[in-house]
Write an enzyme that holds these catalytic residues in place. Structure first.
Site, PDB file in Angstrom:
ATOM      1  N   HIS A  36       0.848  -1.185   0.000  1.00 34.07           N
ATOM      2  CA  HIS A  36       0.000   0.000   0.000  1.00 34.07           C
ATOM      3  C   HIS A  36       0.883   1.233   0.000  1.00 34.07           C
ATOM      4  O   HIS A  36       1.922   1.269   0.648  1.00 34.07           O
ATOM      5  CB  HIS A  36      -0.908   0.004   1.231  1.00 34.07           C
ATOM      6  CG  HIS A  36      -2.064   0.953   1.087  1.00 34.07           C
ATOM      7  ND1 HIS A  36      -3.204   0.623   0.403  1.00 34.07           N
ATOM      8  CD2 HIS A  36      -2.246   2.217   1.530  1.00 34.07           C
ATOM      9  CE1 HIS A  36      -4.050   1.644   0.437  1.00 34.07           C
ATOM     10  NE2 HIS A  36      -3.488   2.627   1.109  1.00 34.07           N
TER      11      HIS A  36
ATOM     12  N   LYS B 236      -7.745  -1.368   6.698  1.00 38.08           N
ATOM     13  CA  LYS B 236      -8.199  -2.136   5.539  1.00 38.08           C
ATOM     14  C   LYS B 236      -7.200  -3.208   5.144  1.00 38.08           C
ATOM     15  O   LYS B 236      -7.570  -4.278   4.680  1.00 38.08           O
ATOM     16  CB  LYS B 236      -8.593  -1.242   4.368  1.00 38.08           C
ATOM     17  CG  LYS B 236      -7.535  -0.352   3.801  1.00 38.08           C
ATOM     18  CD  LYS B 236      -8.135   0.477   2.648  1.00 38.08           C
ATOM     19  CE  LYS B 236      -7.216   1.583   2.220  1.00 38.08           C
ATOM     20  NZ  LYS B 236      -7.529   2.859   2.849  1.00 38.08           N
TER      21      LYS B 236
ATOM     22  N   ARG C 276     -12.659  12.728   4.457  1.00 36.62           N
ATOM     23  CA  ARG C 276     -11.365  13.415   4.626  1.00 36.62           C
ATOM     24  C   ARG C 276     -10.952  14.108   3.342  1.00 36.62           C
ATOM     25  O   ARG C 276     -10.372  15.199   3.357  1.00 36.62           O
ATOM     26  CB  ARG C 276     -10.282  12.413   5.051  1.00 36.62           C
ATOM     27  CG  ARG C 276     -10.402  11.984   6.496  1.00 36.62           C
ATOM     28  CD  ARG C 276      -9.546  10.772   6.780  1.00 36.62           C
ATOM     29  NE  ARG C 276      -8.147  11.016   6.505  1.00 36.62           N
ATOM     30  CZ  ARG C 276      -7.310  10.082   6.044  1.00 36.62           C
ATOM     31  NH1 ARG C 276      -7.705   8.853   5.818  1.00 36.62           N
ATOM     32  NH2 ARG C 276      -6.053  10.378   5.811  1.00 36.62           N
TER      33      ARG C 276
ATOM     34  N   ASP D 251     -13.665   2.958   7.031  1.00 36.22           N
ATOM     35  CA  ASP D 251     -12.624   3.659   6.274  1.00 36.22           C
ATOM     36  C   ASP D 251     -13.176   4.193   4.962  1.00 36.22           C
ATOM     37  O   ASP D 251     -12.826   5.288   4.536  1.00 36.22           O
ATOM     38  CB  ASP D 251     -11.421   2.747   6.001  1.00 36.22           C
ATOM     39  CG  ASP D 251     -10.340   3.503   5.232  1.00 36.22           C
ATOM     40  OD1 ASP D 251      -9.960   4.591   5.688  1.00 36.22           O
ATOM     41  OD2 ASP D 251      -9.923   3.037   4.164  1.00 36.22           O
TER      42      ASP D 251
HETATM   43  N1  URA Z   1      -4.055   5.834   1.593  1.00 34.28           N
HETATM   44  C1  URA Z   1      -5.049   5.387   2.399  1.00 34.28           C
HETATM   45  O1  URA Z   1      -5.562   4.281   2.209  1.00 34.28           O
HETATM   46  N2  URA Z   1      -5.453   6.165   3.408  1.00 34.28           N
HETATM   47  C2  URA Z   1      -4.918   7.362   3.648  1.00 34.28           C
HETATM   48  O2  URA Z   1      -5.326   7.987   4.579  1.00 34.28           O
HETATM   49  C3  URA Z   1      -3.898   7.840   2.805  1.00 34.28           C
HETATM   50  C4  URA Z   1      -3.476   7.055   1.780  1.00 34.28           C
END
Ligand code: URA
Length: 434
Positions: free
Chosen positions: A82, A187, A168, A161
């Site tokens: 990620h 996640k 956000r 999320d």
């Molecule tokens: N990637 C994500 O999944 N969440 C974040 O807050 C920032 C980048």
């Protein structure tokens, strides 16, 4: 307990308890806590921060907002990567098929465009028919059948999320270490991966501009991984200029396909190789980083990576002919070049401004409900250290709306610093934390 009291407590700089954090996340997930209350709390967290204990509690509350996948019966290592987000960052589109082609399972839960940064899901949705909303049963079946599956957060996996991420994005609360750590780790843990490679970006196009902040985020995520029994490797990588040359959705997908065919830009291919090598180590397919890099090169050269991408697209309902015929992908109707105003060397690029210019064209969202334009974007011709002549192209803008293109062109021009002294390109991999 009342949401308003929790908001006030954080606004005033106090530490929230595990119960308060669990209450607010459950309430937001079920709809009892309103978007405006959560927006206020997010801003309070952004301004006041969170302790490591609060961040762990937030991660756990978000993780338990949905199902936690148990893929241990698949009896093969399951490794994901990620990124914290950047401009032109399309590594997942190369890494997932390559690592899966080596026999390592890649269960990948990705995000959408966030603030000025692009999102893997939006890029994949450029492919006609491609479904990023597989059910968990379909996700598991795809993983078993082809070795990799790429989906978004669902109503089942880390749904809190999914909602928070979108909120956000439109409330200027993305660049916040505890919120980023909890978002990513909830996640990633929910998806059932046994190992995780994290690409934490730093520089002008990253959410965390300073390397020390990126390192701190890396440490927070490492602590969460350790606490939850997951193997984790973090790379701190440069985001002082767009990665590769393509910024947008379908245009980035094409660059990923080109990379899978062995024709990708050097910086992008190098990062894909380094991240894949670490995943191959965690997945037991390579003994060390050197062996991992060699395996990556082999899987690109043999075409195994691109063939795996074809299989993933088919398995997720997409038209896999796009790999050979880019004309099947959404494309912008018009193009315009932004040229250098003077002869010299590119010394710096305000990469967040480049990302914002792409979003302005329609590649990202300004509001929760905005639809994005998958065909628009940018081709970056001049990178840091390159010599440019007056009137030579810096960036090509691919657009559908002329007024937006004019505004984006002005922003791109301002984002480039050109001077007479040569500046060395930034070091791509800044640190590897194991
Ligand atoms: N990637 C994500 O999944 N969440 C974040 O807050 C920032 C980048």
């Amino acid at each position: 307990m009342r949401a308003v009291d929790i908001i006030a407590k954080k606004r005033d700089g106090h530490e929230l308890t595990r119960d308060e954090i669990g209450f607010i996340i459950r309430g937001y997930n079920s709809g009892e806590v309103a978007d405006y209350q959560m927006a206020a709390l997010l801003m309070a967290i952004y301004l006041r921060g969170m302790t490591i204990e609060e961040t762990l509690a937030l991660t756990e509350a978000m993780l338990h907002s949905g199902e936690i996948l148990d893929l241990s019966d698949l009896a093969r290592p399951r490794v994901d990567k990620h990124s914290t987000g950047g401009v032109g960052d399309k590594t997942s589109l190369v890494i997932a098929p390559v690592v899966a082609a080596a026999g390592v399972l890649v269960p990948m839960i990705s995000g959408r465009a966030l603030a000025h940064s692009g999102g893997t899901l939006d890029k994949l949705e450029s492919i006609p028919g491609f479904r990023t909303d597989l059910s968990l049963a379909e996700f598991r079946a795809t993983l078993e059948e082809v070795g990799a599956a790429l989906i978004g957060q669902t109503a089942e996996i880390a749904p809190a999320d999914k909602k928070l991420y979108a909120l956000r994005d439109v409330t200027a609360t993305v660049a916040c270490r505890p919120l980023m750590a909890a978002s990513i780790m909830s996640k990633k843990i929910a998806e059932g991966a046994s190992g995780l490679v994290l690409d934490v970006k730093t520089g002008s196009g990253a959410f965390l501009k300073k390397e020390e902040d990126a390192c701190e985020l890396a440490q927070i995520m490492m602590s969460i991984a350790r606490g939850m029994n997951r193997e984790c490797i973090v790379l701190i990588t440069d985001m002082n200029q767009p990665l590769g040359r393509a910024v947008g959705n379908s245009i980035e997908l094409i660059e990923a396909f080109e990379t899978l065919k062995g024709r990708g830009p050097d910086d992008f291919n190098t990062l894909c190789r380094e991240l894949s090598a670490e995943m191959l180590i965690l997945g037991g397919a390579a003994a060390d980083a050197k062996k991992g890099r060699e395996l990556y090169d082999e899987l690109i050269k043999s075409g195994a990576g691109v063939e795996k991408m074809r299989a993933i697209i088919r398995a997720q309902g997409g038209d896999s002919r796009v790999i050979d015929d880019y004309g099947l992908l959404p494309r912008a109707a018009q193009h315009q070049e932004v040229v250098a105003s003077q002869t010299g060397y590119v010394q710096a690029i305000d990469t967040e401004a480049i990302g914002r210019a792409s979003m302005l064209l329609g590649a990202g969202r300004a509001r929760l409900e905005t639809a994005i334009d998958l065909g628009v974007g940018l081709t970056v011709h001049a990178k840091i250290g390159d010599k440019v002549e007056r009137d030579s192209p810096l960036v090509t803008i691919h657009f559908n709306d002329s007024a937006r293109a004019e505004e984006a062109a002005a922003d791109i021009r301002a984002a480039y610093s050109i001077g007479l002294e040569h500046t060395a390109p930034p070091q791509l991999i800044k640190a590897v934390i194991r």
